[in-house]
Design a protein around this motif. Structure first.
Motif, mmCIF file in Angstrom:
data_model
loop_
_atom_site.group_PDB
_atom_site.id
_atom_site.type_symbol
_atom_site.label_atom_id
_atom_site.label_comp_id
_atom_site.label_asym_id
_atom_site.label_seq_id
_atom_site.Cartn_x
_atom_site.Cartn_y
_atom_site.Cartn_z
ATOM 1 N N SER A 298 11.586 -11.493 -1.985
ATOM 2 C CA SER A 298 9.919 -11.752 -0.616
ATOM 3 C C SER A 298 9.939 -10.987 -0.629
ATOM 4 C CB SER A 298 10.374 -12.652 -0.389
ATOM 5 O OG SER A 298 11.064 -13.124 0.445
ATOM 6 N N ILE A 299 10.771 -9.524 0.693
ATOM 7 C CA ILE A 299 10.250 -8.346 1.594
ATOM 8 C C ILE A 299 10.097 -7.376 0.824
ATOM 9 C CG2 ILE A 299 11.900 -7.607 3.624
ATOM 10 C CD1 ILE A 299 12.947 -9.732 4.202
ATOM 11 N N VAL A 300 11.327 -7.121 -0.870
ATOM 12 C CA VAL A 300 11.509 -5.889 -0.892
ATOM 13 C C VAL A 300 10.013 -6.026 -1.813
ATOM 14 C CG1 VAL A 300 11.416 -4.727 -3.319
ATOM 15 C CG2 VAL A 300 13.519 -6.243 -1.963
ATOM 16 N N ASN A 301 9.117 -6.935 -2.587
ATOM 17 C CA ASN A 301 7.865 -7.582 -2.400
ATOM 18 C C ASN A 301 6.725 -6.839 -2.237
ATOM 19 O OD1 ASN A 301 8.684 -8.256 -5.120
ATOM 20 N ND2 ASN A 301 8.268 -9.975 -4.991
ATOM 21 N N GLN A 302 6.895 -7.319 -0.500
ATOM 22 C CA GLN A 302 5.727 -7.175 0.315
ATOM 23 C C GLN A 302 6.268 -5.588 0.670
ATOM 24 O OE1 GLN A 302 3.306 -9.368 1.706
ATOM 25 N NE2 GLN A 302 2.780 -7.080 2.999
ATOM 26 N N LEU A 303 7.026 -5.236 0.589
ATOM 27 C CA LEU A 303 6.957 -4.123 1.154
ATOM 28 C C LEU A 303 6.259 -2.897 0.015
ATOM 29 C CD1 LEU A 303 8.125 -1.163 3.045
ATOM 30 C CD2 LEU A 303 10.820 -0.979 1.559
ATOM 31 N N GLU A 304 6.525 -3.477 -0.890
ATOM 32 C CA GLU A 304 6.109 -2.331 -1.857
ATOM 33 C C GLU A 304 4.299 -2.312 -2.485
ATOM 34 O OE1 GLU A 304 8.126 -3.862 -5.643
ATOM 35 O OE2 GLU A 304 9.747 -2.832 -5.760
ATOM 36 N N ARG A 305 4.270 -3.814 -2.004
ATOM 37 C CA ARG A 305 2.620 -4.122 -1.786
ATOM 38 C C ARG A 305 1.686 -3.267 -0.220
ATOM 39 N NH1 ARG A 305 3.877 -9.439 -2.771
ATOM 40 N NH2 ARG A 305 3.578 -9.638 -0.916
ATOM 41 N N SER A 306 2.493 -3.025 0.347
ATOM 42 C CA SER A 306 2.213 -2.274 1.532
ATOM 43 C C SER A 306 2.215 -1.216 1.378
ATOM 44 C CB SER A 306 2.855 -3.196 3.192
ATOM 45 O OG SER A 306 4.072 -3.316 2.639
ATOM 46 N N ALA A 307 2.891 -0.675 1.578
ATOM 47 C CA ALA A 307 3.428 0.893 0.496
ATOM 48 C C ALA A 307 2.523 2.095 -0.053
ATOM 49 C CB ALA A 307 4.929 1.088 0.396
ATOM 50 N N THR A 308 2.112 0.279 -1.057
ATOM 51 C CA THR A 308 1.624 1.426 -2.191
ATOM 52 C C THR A 308 -0.017 1.049 -1.780
ATOM 53 O OG1 THR A 308 1.947 0.036 -3.879
ATOM 54 C CG2 THR A 308 3.133 1.411 -4.022
ATOM 55 N N SER A 309 -0.392 0.426 -0.968
ATOM 56 C CA SER A 309 -1.738 -0.239 -0.783
ATOM 57 C C SER A 309 -1.961 1.392 0.333
ATOM 58 C CB SER A 309 -2.159 -1.392 0.136
ATOM 59 O OG SER A 309 -1.752 -1.457 1.254
ATOM 60 N N ILE A 310 -1.855 2.111 0.594
ATOM 61 C CA ILE A 310 -2.429 3.269 1.800
ATOM 62 C C ILE A 310 -2.817 3.325 1.200
ATOM 63 C CG2 ILE A 310 -1.690 5.052 3.080
ATOM 64 C CD1 ILE A 310 1.364 3.492 3.536
ATOM 65 N N GLY A 311 -2.452 4.407 -0.361
ATOM 66 C CA GLY A 311 -3.575 4.508 -0.869
ATOM 67 C C GLY A 311 -5.156 3.918 -0.977
ATOM 68 N N ALA A 312 -4.554 3.289 -1.367
ATOM 69 C CA ALA A 312 -5.844 2.186 -2.592
ATOM 70 C C ALA A 312 -7.001 2.820 -0.739
ATOM 71 C CB ALA A 312 -5.794 0.681 -2.423
ATOM 72 N N ASN A 313 -6.112 2.211 0.647
ATOM 73 C CA ASN A 313 -7.348 1.886 1.482
ATOM 74 C C ASN A 313 -8.140 3.155 1.465
ATOM 75 O OD1 ASN A 313 -6.427 -0.684 1.538
ATOM 76 N ND2 ASN A 313 -4.941 0.024 2.952
ATOM 77 N N ILE A 314 -7.083 4.052 1.638
ATOM 78 C CA ILE A 314 -7.587 5.806 1.473
ATOM 79 C C ILE A 314 -8.449 6.282 1.090
ATOM 80 C CG2 ILE A 314 -7.300 8.335 1.605
ATOM 81 C CD1 ILE A 314 -4.311 7.711 2.519
ATOM 82 N N ARG A 315 -8.690 6.316 -0.613
ATOM 83 C CA ARG A 315 -9.095 5.580 -1.331
ATOM 84 C C ARG A 315 -10.922 5.026 -1.384
ATOM 85 N NH1 ARG A 315 -6.087 5.281 -5.597
ATOM 86 N NH2 ARG A 315 -6.238 3.422 -5.984
ATOM 87 N N GLU A 316 -10.627 4.150 -0.618
ATOM 88 C CA GLU A 316 -11.537 2.912 0.306
ATOM 89 C C GLU A 316 -12.842 3.769 0.446
ATOM 90 O OE1 GLU A 316 -12.896 -1.461 1.412
ATOM 91 O OE2 GLU A 316 -11.030 -0.821 -0.371
#
Length: 75
Positions: A40-58
């Protein structure tokens, strides 16, 4: 290493921000590959680290180019 295509009109700060966020996401994913257990920690880290690019694009689409550059110029 870049996953976002560079556009002809990109300013230096937009390209740098794109490069930094992509590099961070790649490093975070490589780190999660070395962690065993605690899924569960690994999944959260993957999601939060890769969401940065999506937030920047938005954010980039929300603001005009001068506003975007002014907002993120200190990075």
């Amino acid at each position: 290493m870049l996953y976002f295509p560079k556009k002809e009109g990109d300013s230096v700060s937009e390209s740098k921000l794109r490069d930094l966020s992509t590099g961070f996401a790649v490093k975070a994913i490589k780190l999660t590959e070395t962690i065993h257990g605690h899924r569960s920690i690994v999944n959260q880290l993957e999601r939060s680290a890769t969401s940065i690019g999506a937030n920047i694009r938005e954010a980039n689409k929300t603001f005009t180019n001068p506003t975007f550059c002014k907002t993120y110029k200190n990075l």
